[in-house]
Write a protein that holds these residues in place. Structure first.
Motif, PDB file in Angstrom:
ATOM      1  N   TYR A  57       0.841  -1.207   0.000  1.00 24.19           N
ATOM      2  CA  TYR A  57       0.000   0.000   0.000  1.00 24.19           C
ATOM      3  C   TYR A  57       0.873   1.254   0.000  1.00 24.19           C
ATOM      4  O   TYR A  57       0.674   2.181  -0.791  1.00 24.19           O
ATOM      5  N   ARG A  58       1.883   1.248   0.900  1.00 22.35           N
ATOM      6  CA  ARG A  58       2.767   2.406   0.994  1.00 22.35           C
ATOM      7  C   ARG A  58       3.487   2.647  -0.332  1.00 22.35           C
ATOM      8  O   ARG A  58       3.591   3.778  -0.809  1.00 22.35           O
ATOM      9  N   ARG A  59       3.977   1.579  -0.922  1.00 24.12           N
ATOM     10  CA  ARG A  59       4.701   1.675  -2.187  1.00 24.12           C
ATOM     11  C   ARG A  59       3.758   2.150  -3.315  1.00 24.12           C
ATOM     12  O   ARG A  59       4.175   2.847  -4.225  1.00 24.12           O
ATOM     13  N   ALA A  60       2.491   1.773  -3.199  1.00 20.80           N
ATOM     14  CA  ALA A  60       1.513   2.209  -4.202  1.00 20.80           C
ATOM     15  C   ALA A  60       1.350   3.728  -4.151  1.00 20.80           C
ATOM     16  O   ALA A  60       1.280   4.397  -5.193  1.00 20.80           O
ATOM     17  N   LEU A  61       1.310   4.269  -2.948  1.00 23.40           N
ATOM     18  CA  LEU A  61       1.216   5.731  -2.819  1.00 23.40           C
ATOM     19  C   LEU A  61       2.470   6.388  -3.394  1.00 23.40           C
ATOM     20  O   LEU A  61       2.399   7.393  -4.109  1.00 23.40           O
ATOM     21  N   ASN A  62       3.618   5.811  -3.071  1.00 16.66           N
ATOM     22  CA  ASN A  62       4.891   6.338  -3.565  1.00 16.66           C
ATOM     23  C   ASN A  62       4.930   6.314  -5.094  1.00 16.66           C
ATOM     24  O   ASN A  62       5.335   7.285  -5.743  1.00 16.66           O
ATOM     25  N   ARG A  63       4.450   5.223  -5.641  1.00 16.21           N
ATOM     26  CA  ARG A  63       4.471   5.094  -7.104  1.00 16.21           C
ATOM     27  C   ARG A  63       3.506   6.072  -7.764  1.00 16.21           C
ATOM     28  O   ARG A  63       3.804   6.656  -8.824  1.00 16.21           O
ATOM     29  N   ALA A  64       2.345   6.283  -7.138  1.00 13.54           N
ATOM     30  CA  ALA A  64       1.384   7.252  -7.681  1.00 13.54           C
ATOM     31  C   ALA A  64       1.997   8.654  -7.694  1.00 13.54           C
ATOM     32  O   ALA A  64       1.881   9.384  -8.688  1.00 13.54           O
ATOM     33  N   LEU A  65       2.663   9.017  -6.593  1.00 23.67           N
ATOM     34  CA  LEU A  65       3.294  10.347  -6.545  1.00 23.67           C
ATOM     35  C   LEU A  65       4.370  10.460  -7.620  1.00 23.67           C
ATOM     36  O   LEU A  65       4.432  11.465  -8.343  1.00 23.67           O
ATOM     37  N   ALA A  66       5.194   9.445  -7.742  1.00 24.91           N
ATOM     38  CA  ALA A  66       6.285   9.482  -8.726  1.00 24.91           C
ATOM     39  C   ALA A  66       5.728   9.575 -10.143  1.00 24.91           C
ATOM     40  O   ALA A  66       6.209  10.363 -10.973  1.00 24.91           O
ATOM     41  N   ARG A  75      -5.234  14.440 -10.290  1.00 25.63           N
ATOM     42  CA  ARG A  75      -5.735  14.953 -11.582  1.00 25.63           C
ATOM     43  C   ARG A  75      -7.072  15.676 -11.451  1.00 25.63           C
ATOM     44  O   ARG A  75      -7.529  16.316 -12.399  1.00 25.63           O
ATOM     45  N   CYS A  76      -7.717  15.567 -10.287  1.00 20.25           N
ATOM     46  CA  CYS A  76      -9.033  16.201 -10.089  1.00 20.25           C
ATOM     47  C   CYS A  76      -8.880  17.719  -9.979  1.00 20.25           C
ATOM     48  O   CYS A  76      -7.929  18.211  -9.358  1.00 20.25           O
ATOM     49  N   ASP A  77      -9.801  18.450 -10.532  1.00 23.15           N
ATOM     50  CA  ASP A  77      -9.730  19.912 -10.495  1.00 23.15           C
ATOM     51  C   ASP A  77     -10.233  20.496  -9.172  1.00 23.15           C
ATOM     52  O   ASP A  77     -10.206  21.716  -8.985  1.00 23.15           O
ATOM     53  N   ASP A  78     -10.711  19.664  -8.270  1.00 20.09           N
ATOM     54  CA  ASP A  78     -11.149  20.136  -6.951  1.00 20.09           C
ATOM     55  C   ASP A  78     -10.182  19.659  -5.872  1.00 20.09           C
ATOM     56  O   ASP A  78      -9.430  18.706  -6.102  1.00 20.09           O
ATOM     57  N   PRO A  79     -10.250  20.273  -4.685  1.00 14.72           N
ATOM     58  CA  PRO A  79      -9.460  19.739  -3.570  1.00 14.72           C
ATOM     59  C   PRO A  79      -9.939  18.330  -3.217  1.00 14.72           C
ATOM     60  O   PRO A  79     -11.141  18.059  -3.255  1.00 14.72           O
ATOM     61  N   VAL A  80      -8.994  17.469  -2.890  1.00 11.43           N
ATOM     62  CA  VAL A  80      -9.325  16.086  -2.511  1.00 11.43           C
ATOM     63  C   VAL A  80      -8.491  15.711  -1.285  1.00 11.43           C
ATOM     64  O   VAL A  80      -7.274  15.939  -1.274  1.00 11.43           O
ATOM     65  N   VAL A  81      -9.138  15.150  -0.269  1.00 10.73           N
ATOM     66  CA  VAL A  81      -8.407  14.632   0.883  1.00 10.73           C
ATOM     67  C   VAL A  81      -8.308  13.115   0.738  1.00 10.73           C
ATOM     68  O   VAL A  81      -9.324  12.441   0.540  1.00 10.73           O
ATOM     69  N   VAL A  82      -7.083  12.613   0.829  1.00 10.24           N
ATOM     70  CA  VAL A  82      -6.839  11.169   0.706  1.00 10.24           C
ATOM     71  C   VAL A  82      -6.397  10.641   2.069  1.00 10.24           C
ATOM     72  O   VAL A  82      -5.321  10.994   2.559  1.00 10.24           O
ATOM     73  N   PHE A  83      -7.248   9.830   2.676  1.00 13.90           N
ATOM     74  CA  PHE A  83      -6.908   9.186   3.945  1.00 13.90           C
ATOM     75  C   PHE A  83      -6.364   7.792   3.642  1.00 13.90           C
ATOM     76  O   PHE A  83      -7.070   6.974   3.047  1.00 13.90           O
ATOM     77  N   ALA A  84      -5.137   7.559   4.056  1.00 16.01           N
ATOM     78  CA  ALA A  84      -4.548   6.224   3.901  1.00 16.01           C
ATOM     79  C   ALA A  84      -4.474   5.633   5.309  1.00 16.01           C
ATOM     80  O   ALA A  84      -3.588   5.979   6.084  1.00 16.01           O
ATOM     81  N   PRO A  85      -5.410   4.747   5.664  1.00 14.90           N
ATOM     82  CA  PRO A  85      -5.471   4.277   7.056  1.00 14.90           C
ATOM     83  C   PRO A  85      -4.178   3.587   7.486  1.00 14.90           C
ATOM     84  O   PRO A  85      -3.608   2.783   6.734  1.00 14.90           O
ATOM     85  N   ALA A  86      -3.725   3.921   8.685  1.00  8.98           N
ATOM     86  CA  ALA A  86      -2.499   3.301   9.203  1.00  8.98           C
ATOM     87  C   ALA A  86      -2.630   1.789   9.186  1.00  8.98           C
ATOM     88  O   ALA A  86      -1.664   1.075   8.902  1.00  8.98           O
ATOM     89  N   ALA A  87      -3.833   1.303   9.460  1.00  5.43           N
ATOM     90  CA  ALA A  87      -4.039  -0.139   9.534  1.00  5.43           C
ATOM     91  C   ALA A  87      -3.999  -0.805   8.159  1.00  5.43           C
ATOM     92  O   ALA A  87      -4.039  -2.030   8.069  1.00  5.43           O
ATOM     93  N   ALA A  88      -3.933  -0.017   7.099  1.00  6.97           N
ATOM     94  CA  ALA A  88      -3.851  -0.595   5.750  1.00  6.97           C
ATOM     95  C   ALA A  88      -2.463  -0.434   5.133  1.00  6.97           C
ATOM     96  O   ALA A  88      -2.161  -1.050   4.108  1.00  6.97           O
ATOM     97  N   LEU A  89      -1.619   0.377   5.732  1.00  6.19           N
ATOM     98  CA  LEU A  89      -0.355   0.747   5.076  1.00  6.19           C
ATOM     99  C   LEU A  89       0.571  -0.438   4.819  1.00  6.19           C
ATOM    100  O   LEU A  89       1.384  -0.410   3.894  1.00  6.19           O
ATOM    101  N   GLU A  90       0.476  -1.458   5.654  1.00  7.36           N
ATOM    102  CA  GLU A  90       1.396  -2.589   5.492  1.00  7.36           C
ATOM    103  C   GLU A  90       0.836  -3.673   4.567  1.00  7.36           C
ATOM    104  O   GLU A  90       1.485  -4.688   4.342  1.00  7.36           O
ATOM    105  N   LEU A  91      -0.375  -3.453   4.061  1.00  9.79           N
ATOM    106  CA  LEU A  91      -0.969  -4.470   3.187  1.00  9.79           C
ATOM    107  C   LEU A  91      -0.157  -4.620   1.901  1.00  9.79           C
ATOM    108  O   LEU A  91       0.402  -3.651   1.393  1.00  9.79           O
ATOM    109  N   ARG A  92      -0.150  -5.834   1.399  1.00 11.27           N
ATOM    110  CA  ARG A  92       0.450  -6.097   0.088  1.00 11.27           C
ATOM    111  C   ARG A  92      -0.557  -6.854  -0.755  1.00 11.27           C
ATOM    112  O   ARG A  92      -1.350  -7.620  -0.218  1.00 11.27           O
ATOM    113  N   ALA A  93      -0.511  -6.611  -2.044  1.00 15.16           N
ATOM    114  CA  ALA A  93      -1.434  -7.338  -2.922  1.00 15.16           C
ATOM    115  C   ALA A  93      -0.758  -7.520  -4.272  1.00 15.16           C
ATOM    116  O   ALA A  93       0.184  -6.804  -4.609  1.00 15.16           O
TER     117      ALA A  93
END
Lengths: 321, 323
Positions: free
Chosen positions: A6-15, A161-179
């Motif tokens: 999950y964490r790496r997915a966020l990193n990859r999206a930012l990159a 990519r959204c033209d409005d403000p967006v809040v993204v909550f990445a739950p701590a309890a999900a950060l270590e998930l892998r898929a």
């Protein structure tokens, strides 16, 4: 198939978004050294102009992002601690969110606010364990809570990519998930996902609680057929998707890591019962009213919505029907 | 440093003065609802500062913001229409007095939250300079704003990241009714100096002095990219807000008001023109405002069915509130 955390997915999206669009830049505390890990490697690749470490000035850098966005930039602002959103609620809700309407459509404010580690982080206690996504949904700010690595990637990309403000909550309890994710793709905002189909009851689960709901559904298989609906975006909510699910099952339980009063679970239930005659009164499993997460682990767990309460709620709605 | 054209400076202060007087009439007649925070007495600051700006420079205003919007070049007719809540207004009737904005002329908006504009204009200037533009920004603020933490954080960011924003403090002596002496520990320019920002104080009642000081500051800022701070001492001739016309609040003595009003930026700027030039400007301003008021009052009010228009730039449609 490659496994993506999950964490790496966020990193990859930012990159990927930094690479795709020169107008994307990051702001936040300790992001140059990636204290939260989601900005790992980005300073080296994109430089300090686009990966801007900030002083502890949340209100100013949040409005700095608004100003940059007014000119066409697409800032991503990282908050290490969910409670910092209380500090900048004014800057997000009263400025970023209101500018387009108040100016009569003269501007857009495409800012993404990313909280990598929202909700309980065992041992971090009262001021570091909030999950205030319902506040933003109430205010009408686009609010997403991805449950899986693929959705973490796809929803963060769409938020940027959204033209409005967006809040993204990445739950701590999900950060270590892998898929297993071969090629992550953008996920549209405002579209839910049925993780598991079922016939007897729809369980709406938010964020990390999707996995608890799936586990409970597995346990109950054979007794009760549980459909697990993950809204993914809390505002705008995928009402059509949810109503379709509830039309099939006729029963509804919501599991939501918000405080009970005015939490998103209340809104989900209200909207459904306005439109659907359920076979049994719906139930919700939430934090208590006014919850402050206590420090001791057993106390912390005691105020979080968990599997036992979810099982009880499912039993209630299936028995009553 | 070349001085500003005295006719232009006079025209701007006169335009703002008469705009505000006409707006107050429209508040009294019920055409402007909610009232306004009149800029009367402070016109020299907006006029002097904006005369030194280029069209591509940006400003962020305050709740007492009509002067900033007009001095930066917004159309007075569309501004008046905005105050009257008409579709022809700068914000299509969605903003009103405290949120009037005109992005086309670099006005990022008046702002109803004290101290909020500093960080916004800092971010806007930074983002545009990153694209190679060499603009500067101005953040207008009142003496009340210097006690807002968010503004002090913005000073830090602008100085740290070398973003050329001129923070212009319009010190009219009162934050609503709270005197500066009872509200500000230390001094106002020292707030900025603490962040290594060059700061000075100018007579805000003299538009030519404000212009000269601003032009010098902007030249330094364009050269080295650093922000600056200018405290303009001024006096608010009228109420904090027009609600005060009905509810007298006892915080300024008549003698203090008379003393303050004796230094009038419109008279000071006008004294530098020949009587003939002054009369010509006055007649022109009257004609502009006569047309502005007539056009505003003749314009359509927005259709209630469009109340949620512009809420989301992404095109998202909000649910309505009905059962």
């Amino acid at each position: 198939m490659p496994r993506l955390s999950y964490r790496r997915a966020l990193n990859r999206a930012l990159a990927d978004e930094l690479a795709r669009d020169e107008e994307v830049f990051l702001l936040g505390e300790d992001i140059r050294v990636a204290a939260s890990a989601v900005t790992a490697g980005l300073l080296k690749r994109f430089g300090p102009e686009r990966v801007r470490d900030t002083p502890l000035s949340e209100q100013a850098f949040t409005s700095f992002a608004t100003g940059a966005a007014l000119t066409g930039a697409r800032p991503v602002v990282e908050f290490q601690i969910p409670a910092l959103l209380f500090l900048v609620f004014e800057q997000i809700v009263n400025h970023a969110h209101k500018f387009p309407l108040m100016t009569g459509g003269q501007c857009a404010v495409p800012v993404t606010y990313l909280v990598p580690g929202s909700g309980s982080r065992t041992g971090w206690a009262g001021q570091h364990s909030d999950h205030p996504y319902s506040l933003f949904a109430h205010a009408g700010v686009t609010t997403v809570v991805p449950a899986t690595p693929a959705d973490a990637y796809g929803l963060l990309v769409s938020a940027i990519r959204c033209d409005d403000p967006v809040v993204v909550f990445a739950p701590a309890a999900a950060l270590e998930l892998r898929a297993e994710v071969s090629d992550p793709v953008p996920v549209p905002l405002g579209r839910g996902r049925v993780h598991r189909t079922g016939a007897d009851v729809t369980v709406v689960a938010v964020g990390h609680l999707v996995h608890d709901a799936l586990a409970v559904a597995d346990e109950l298989a054979g007794e009760v057929s549980v459909e697990v609906f993950d809204p993914r975006t809390l505002y705008p909510f995928d009402w059509d998707g949810l109503l379709g699910s509830v039309a099939r099952t006729g029963r509804l339980v919501v599991v939501d890591d918000s405080n009970r009063s005015c939490g998103i679970a209340g809104e989900v239930i209200a909207t459904v019962v306005e439109q659907v005659r359920l076979q049994a009164p719906p139930r919700r499993v939430t934090r208590p009213d006014g919850a402050v997460l206590p420090f001791a682990p057993a106390l912390d767990r005691a105020v979080q919505p968990g599997r036992e309460l979810l099982r009880q709620a499912i039993a209630h709605v299936t028995k009553d029907g | 440093m070349s001085g500003a054209d005295p006719i232009r400076l006079y025209r701007t202060v006169r335009l703002i003065r008469r705009f505000e007087e006409r707006a107050i009439e429209l508040v009294r007649s019920g055409h402007i609802v909610g009232g306004i925070h009149p800029y009367l007495g402070q016109e020299g600051i907006a006029a002097g500062v904006c005369a030194a700006l280029r069209p591509d420079d940006v400003v962020a205003g305050t709740h007492r913001g009509h002067g900033h919007v007009l001095a930066k070049g917004a159309d007075p007719a569309r501004m008046m229409a905005e105050l009257c809540g008409r579709v022809t207004g700068l914000n299509r009737g969605r903003g009103g007095s405290m949120h009037a904005a005109d992005f086309a002329v670099g006005v990022l908006g008046a702002n109803a939250i004290v101290g909020a504009g500093g960080a916004i204009v800092t971010g806007a200037v930074w983002a545009r300079r990153r694209r190679g533009e060499d603009l500067v920004g101005v953040s207008f603020l009142g003496d009340g704003a210097v006690n807002e933490g968010m503004l002090l954080e913005a000073f830090n960011l602008a100085a740290l990241w070398r973003v050329p924003v001129l923070f212009v403090c319009e010190n009219n002596g009162y934050a609503t009714t709270m005197p500066v002496a009872d509200a500000v520990a230390g001094s106002i320019p020292a707030r900025a100096e603490a962040f290594g920002i060059r700061a000075s104080t100018v007579d805000g009642q003299d538009p030519a002095a404000v212009h000269a000081r601003t032009a010098a500051a902007l030249a330094r800022m364009r050269a080295d990219g650093a922000p600056e701070f200018l405290e303009a001492r001024t006096f608010r001739f009228d109420a904090h807000h027009t609600f005060e016309h009905a509810v007298r609040l006892d915080y300024r003595s008549p003698a203090e008001v008379a003393r303050g009003r004796s230094r009038d930026p419109v008279r000071i700027a006008g004294s530098r023109l020949s009587a003939g030039d002054r009369a010509a400007v006055d007649a022109d301003v009257e004609a502009v405002l006569e047309a502005a008021v007539a056009q505003a009052l003749a314009a359509a009010e927005p259709d209630p069915a469009t109340a949620l228009e512009y809420l989301y730039a992404s095109g998202l449609t909000a649910r309505t509130g009905g059962g």
